[in-house]
Design an enzyme around this catalytic site. Structure first.
Site, PDB file in Angstrom:
ATOM      1  N   HIS A  21       5.498   8.937  10.592  1.00 23.73           N
ATOM      2  CA  HIS A  21       4.472   9.981  10.508  1.00 23.73           C
ATOM      3  C   HIS A  21       3.348   9.643  11.489  1.00 23.73           C
ATOM      4  O   HIS A  21       3.421   8.626  12.199  1.00 23.73           O
ATOM      5  CB  HIS A  21       3.984  10.179   9.074  1.00 23.73           C
ATOM      6  CG  HIS A  21       3.401   8.954   8.418  1.00 23.73           C
ATOM      7  ND1 HIS A  21       2.353   8.258   8.957  1.00 23.73           N
ATOM      8  CD2 HIS A  21       3.726   8.309   7.265  1.00 23.73           C
ATOM      9  CE1 HIS A  21       2.033   7.251   8.164  1.00 23.73           C
ATOM     10  NE2 HIS A  21       2.876   7.243   7.139  1.00 23.73           N
ATOM     11  N   HIS A  24       1.864   5.999  11.725  1.00 20.35           N
ATOM     12  CA  HIS A  24       2.610   5.012  12.518  1.00 20.35           C
ATOM     13  C   HIS A  24       2.382   5.279  14.004  1.00 20.35           C
ATOM     14  O   HIS A  24       2.202   4.359  14.806  1.00 20.35           O
ATOM     15  CB  HIS A  24       4.117   5.098  12.224  1.00 20.35           C
ATOM     16  CG  HIS A  24       4.464   4.993  10.771  1.00 20.35           C
ATOM     17  ND1 HIS A  24       5.042   6.030  10.071  1.00 20.35           N
ATOM     18  CD2 HIS A  24       4.291   3.993   9.881  1.00 20.35           C
ATOM     19  CE1 HIS A  24       5.225   5.659   8.808  1.00 20.35           C
ATOM     20  NE2 HIS A  24       4.774   4.435   8.664  1.00 20.35           N
ATOM     21  N   CYS A 130       5.064  -4.485  -6.463  1.00 18.89           N
ATOM     22  CA  CYS A 130       5.099  -3.082  -6.017  1.00 18.89           C
ATOM     23  C   CYS A 130       6.131  -2.981  -4.896  1.00 18.89           C
ATOM     24  O   CYS A 130       5.974  -3.611  -3.844  1.00 18.89           O
ATOM     25  CB  CYS A 130       3.738  -2.625  -5.494  1.00 18.89           C
ATOM     26  SG  CYS A 130       3.838  -1.012  -4.665  1.00 18.89           S
ATOM     27  N   CYS A 133       4.708  -1.532  -1.574  1.00 19.47           N
ATOM     28  CA  CYS A 133       3.997  -2.515  -0.741  1.00 19.47           C
ATOM     29  C   CYS A 133       4.891  -3.700  -0.416  1.00 19.47           C
ATOM     30  O   CYS A 133       4.548  -4.494   0.456  1.00 19.47           O
ATOM     31  CB  CYS A 133       2.787  -3.082  -1.471  1.00 19.47           C
ATOM     32  SG  CYS A 133       1.493  -1.928  -1.871  1.00 19.47           S
ATOM     33  N   CYS A 155       0.289   0.559  -8.979  1.00 20.08           N
ATOM     34  CA  CYS A 155      -0.296   0.012  -7.744  1.00 20.08           C
ATOM     35  C   CYS A 155      -1.447   0.917  -7.305  1.00 20.08           C
ATOM     36  O   CYS A 155      -1.295   2.139  -7.261  1.00 20.08           O
ATOM     37  CB  CYS A 155       0.784  -0.034  -6.658  1.00 20.08           C
ATOM     38  SG  CYS A 155       0.125  -0.278  -5.003  1.00 20.08           S
ATOM     39  N   HIS A 158      -0.174   2.887  -4.063  1.00 24.03           N
ATOM     40  CA  HIS A 158       0.921   3.858  -4.177  1.00 24.03           C
ATOM     41  C   HIS A 158       0.863   4.721  -5.442  1.00 24.03           C
ATOM     42  O   HIS A 158       1.627   5.686  -5.556  1.00 24.03           O
ATOM     43  CB  HIS A 158       2.276   3.142  -4.109  1.00 24.03           C
ATOM     44  CG  HIS A 158       2.579   2.604  -2.739  1.00 24.03           C
ATOM     45  ND1 HIS A 158       2.179   1.365  -2.324  1.00 24.03           N
ATOM     46  CD2 HIS A 158       3.220   3.172  -1.680  1.00 24.03           C
ATOM     47  CE1 HIS A 158       2.572   1.171  -1.065  1.00 24.03           C
ATOM     48  NE2 HIS A 158       3.196   2.257  -0.654  1.00 24.03           N
ATOM     49  N   LYS A 305      -5.608   8.625   2.145  1.00 21.25           N
ATOM     50  CA  LYS A 305      -4.771   7.981   3.157  1.00 21.25           C
ATOM     51  C   LYS A 305      -3.482   8.781   3.285  1.00 21.25           C
ATOM     52  O   LYS A 305      -2.807   9.025   2.288  1.00 21.25           O
ATOM     53  CB  LYS A 305      -4.426   6.551   2.748  1.00 21.25           C
ATOM     54  CG  LYS A 305      -3.533   5.875   3.771  1.00 21.25           C
ATOM     55  CD  LYS A 305      -3.083   4.496   3.338  1.00 21.25           C
ATOM     56  CE  LYS A 305      -2.193   3.888   4.400  1.00 21.25           C
ATOM     57  NZ  LYS A 305      -1.052   3.168   3.894  1.00 21.25           N
ATOM     58  N   LYS A 308       3.752   9.361   3.484  1.00 21.90           N
ATOM     59  CA  LYS A 308       4.939  10.125   3.108  1.00 21.90           C
ATOM     60  C   LYS A 308       5.086  10.152   1.596  1.00 21.90           C
ATOM     61  O   LYS A 308       5.399  11.167   1.009  1.00 21.90           O
ATOM     62  CB  LYS A 308       6.187   9.442   3.694  1.00 21.90           C
ATOM     63  CG  LYS A 308       6.576   9.885   5.071  1.00 21.90           C
ATOM     64  CD  LYS A 308       6.984  11.321   5.197  1.00 21.90           C
ATOM     65  CE  LYS A 308       8.457  11.555   4.951  1.00 21.90           C
ATOM     66  NZ  LYS A 308       8.837  12.943   5.243  1.00 21.90           N
TER      67      LYS A 308
HETATM   68  N1  MSP Z   1       6.779  -3.287   7.491  1.00 21.61           N
HETATM   69  C1  MSP Z   1       5.395  -3.477   7.216  1.00 21.61           C
HETATM   70  C2  MSP Z   1       4.693  -4.179   8.375  1.00 21.61           C
HETATM   71  C3  MSP Z   1       5.267  -5.492   8.759  1.00 21.61           C
HETATM   72  S1  MSP Z   1       4.453  -6.164  10.140  1.00 21.61           S
HETATM   73  C4  MSP Z   1       5.014  -7.744  10.233  1.00 21.61           C
HETATM   74  C5  MSP Z   1       4.732  -2.132   6.981  1.00 21.61           C
HETATM   75  N2  MSP Z   1       5.366  -1.070   7.483  1.00 21.61           N
HETATM   76  S2  MSP Z   1       4.888   0.433   7.351  1.00 21.61           S
HETATM   77  O1  MSP Z   1       5.982   1.232   7.844  1.00 21.61           O
HETATM   78  O2  MSP Z   1       4.431   0.719   6.041  1.00 21.61           O
HETATM   79  O3  MSP Z   1       3.741   0.606   8.391  1.00 21.61           O
HETATM   80  C6  MSP Z   1       2.406   0.285   8.063  1.00 21.61           C
HETATM   81  C7  MSP Z   1       1.540   0.514   9.261  1.00 21.61           C
HETATM   82  O4  MSP Z   1       1.668   1.871   9.718  1.00 21.61           O
HETATM   83  C8  MSP Z   1       0.067   0.365   8.970  1.00 21.61           C
HETATM   84  O5  MSP Z   1      -0.368  -0.974   9.024  1.00 21.61           O
HETATM   85  C9  MSP Z   1      -0.518   1.187  10.072  1.00 21.61           C
HETATM   86  O6  MSP Z   1      -0.432   0.469  11.269  1.00 21.61           O
HETATM   87  C10 MSP Z   1       0.420   2.366  10.114  1.00 21.61           C
HETATM   88  N3  MSP Z   1       0.024   3.398   9.168  1.00 21.61           N
HETATM   89  C11 MSP Z   1       0.729   3.866   8.111  1.00 21.61           C
HETATM   90  N4  MSP Z   1       0.020   4.845   7.484  1.00 21.61           N
HETATM   91  C12 MSP Z   1      -1.143   5.019   8.133  1.00 21.61           C
HETATM   92  C13 MSP Z   1      -2.257   5.859   7.949  1.00 21.61           C
HETATM   93  N5  MSP Z   1      -2.326   6.775   7.016  1.00 21.61           N
HETATM   94  N6  MSP Z   1      -3.281   5.688   8.799  1.00 21.61           N
HETATM   95  C14 MSP Z   1      -3.273   4.756   9.810  1.00 21.61           C
HETATM   96  N7  MSP Z   1      -2.244   3.973   9.991  1.00 21.61           N
HETATM   97  C15 MSP Z   1      -1.153   4.083   9.188  1.00 21.61           C
HETATM   98  O7  MSP Z   1       3.664  -2.098   6.411  1.00 21.61           O
END
Ligand code: MSP
Length: 525
Positions: A21, A24, A130, A133, A155, A158, A305, A308
């Protein structure tokens, strides 16, 4: 920083349990812009991104879709995560998947070292987990459920029920690293940025650290512990190691020495993993800690925040299909102070697209090129004598370039864009004030007209160079239209730290027609 130094920068590796999304995408384009900037500055830049493919979340997503976890990640990575990079025009140097052999093998090497060095022990564990997380939750992040989850512990992030896990685990002696971590934050004040993130980490670590469970034995989708194959390595520590396995840890010492340590850019949701657990693991293994961890804020949609799992997720293509990848990159990187939360709205995106990109930068480029075509047969005129106002432009360009580079050193992409935009605004004002169309009617003013249009074109040359890390596509089109490839070389090869030096554009250069850089969009959103 002096040119030529290693600048290794990473995004988090994302969970391909689901599709990407715009959150990311936000992290990814920020990291891409920083790495493009440094590459263009002559630094030894390397950008890594990738996917985090083990763990329970993945196992469940696969089960829910009746496929094996490997099939699931292969499908999602192939169909959604690789294409994201094309969608957003990302020039990453590598993409790591934690199911690759280069990762799995060397994660085992790393943990065997820690085990041999006495940093790992076996113990019993019971705690609330969780799966969203992929984390045992501390008290402070456990809240009472509401609605369908009334009576359950959920959590805080979430809003989903936690699961009580009770199993034999291996533990990493994280508690032994409190003093060394606090010392690190003290001696390297920029280790965690921005300050709000640093303060949070310092206060968290000051309260004492508990040892960390680093293995799971109730499922097998993960990397087996080399000394006890009935356990798989906890997904988070497996994932953190991607930053070293991707640059040769355990198998290519020369490359590892060249790249490591890295800068990590992460969302603030995963700050503690990166600023506390990760440096402690590295210290235990006798490796250098990262150069720094920068935590950005959250994209909020409707005040929450975006995610998905809460059904507020927006796919990056929804934006790029309408506005293009440059606008996506520009919008998120300029509209949100890097390090703070920012609200996304379609209204704000389209308003800025129209005002800043179409009417601001795009129009400046189109009309400058069009006037050179109209008044000088498409050949960049030589400037005659510079007047005070022209020198104001020159100074603005030099100051903006210097300020932008300084902002990038601090990871403040938004401030860099603000600084660069002072050139756009000033040149548009300069055109209004100098009225080249009026000068063109007076043969006596031919010299002045040449100076004014040269000033605009040379300002655009600087803008193309400075904005190319943020908006690679439109700046490439502008570079083409300015016709400077022959005299100055490729846009991405322009030394960005010299972008503000006046006069690089050669008079006599032939420009070509420039289609609108930011065309009017159908307002379907
Ligand atoms: N797999 C772990 C990270 C491991 S790193 C060694 C993870 N993955 S995740 O798919 O959940 O991605 C999290 C990251 O996506 C966040 O840290 C951020 O960089 C980005 N974001 C996810 N949702 C976001 C928002 N709503 N806003 C900004 N960034 C977001 O955590």
């Amino acid at each position: 920083m002096p040119a030529g130094e290693s600048f290794y920068i990473t995004t988090p590796i994302y969970y391909p349990s689901d599709v990407p999304h715009i959150g990311h995408g936000y992290t990814t384009v920020a990291v891409d812009t920083l790495s493009r900037w440094h590459r263009q500055a002559g630094d030894d830049a390397w950008m890594l991104t990738g996917t985090d493919e083990h763990g329970q979340k993945m196992l469940r997503a696969a089960a829910a879709n009746n496929v094996t976890p490997q099939e699931w990640v292969d499908k999602l990575v192939g169909e959604s995560w690789f294409p994201l990079l094309t969608t957003l025009d990302v020039a990453n140097d590598d993409f790591i998947r934690t199911t690759q052999e280069r990762h799995e093998k060397n994660v085992q090497v790393f943990f065997q070292k820690l085990y041999d060095a006495g940093y790992i022990y076996a113990g019993e564990y019971e705690a609330l987990y969780c799966v969203g997380c992929e984390e045992f939750k501390p008290e402070s992040e456990i809240v009472d459920g509401t609605g369908p989850f009334e009576g359950l512990k959920v959590c805080a992030i979430h809003s989903k029920p936690l699961e009580l896990l009770q199993e034999k685990n291996y533990f990493f002696k994280l508690s032994e690293f409190q003093d060394r971590l606090l010392e690190l934050y003290k001696t390297e004040p920029d280790f965690v940025r921005p300050d709000s993130a640093r303060n949070e980490v310092v206060s968290f670590v000051s309260q004492g650290l508990k040892d960390l469970s680093i293995s799971r034995s109730t499922f097998d989708w993960g990397i087996p512990l080399p000394w006890d194959e009935s356990h798989v390595i906890y997904v988070w520590v497996d994932a953190l190691l991607n930053y070293v396995t991707a640059v040769g840890y355990g198998e290519d010492d020369a490359n590892f020495a060249r790249r490591w340590p890295a800068y990590h850019v992460v969302g603030k949701d995963i700050l503690r993993f990166h600023a506390v657990i990760w440096p402690a693991l590295l210290m235990a293994a006798g490796l250098e800690v990262p150069k720094g961890v920068f935590a950005h804020g959250w994209l909020l949609v409707g005040g929450e925040k975006m995610s998905k799992s809460k059904l507020t997720g927006i796919a990056p293509t929804e934006i790029t299909d309408v506005f293009g990848s440059d606008a996506y990159r520009y919008y998120f990187l300029s509209a949100i102070a890097f390090g703070q939360d920012g609200s996304f709205s379609w209204e704000d995106l389209s308003a800025r697209y129209q005002a800043e990109l179409a009417n601001g930068f795009g129009n400046l480029a189109s009309r400058t090129v069009a006037m050179i075509q109209k008044y000088f047969d498409g050949v960049v005129p030589a400037p005659a004598e510079y007047a005070g106002r022209d020198r104001v432009v020159q100074k603005k360009v030099a100051d903006a370039a210097a300020a932008a580079d300084a902002a990038i050193e601090h990871f403040r992409i938004d401030e860099a864009i603000d600084a660069i935009w002072t050139i756009v605004d000033d040149l548009n004002l300069y055109i209004t004030e100098n009225e080249p169309w009026a000068l063109a009617r007076d043969e006596q003013q031919r010299g002045r007209l040449g100076t004014v249009l040269y000033t605009c074109a040379e300002g655009l040359r600087a803008l193309a160079v400075l904005l190319s890390p943020v908006m690679p596509q439109s700046t490439a089109k502008l570079w083409d239209a300015l016709g400077v490839e022959g005299s100055l070389g490729a846009l991405t090869a322009q030394p960005i730290r010299e972008a503000g030096a006046w006069g690089a554009l050669q008079p006599g250069t032939a420009v070509t027609t420039l289609a609108p850089l930011f065309p009017r969009v159908e307002q379907t959103a």
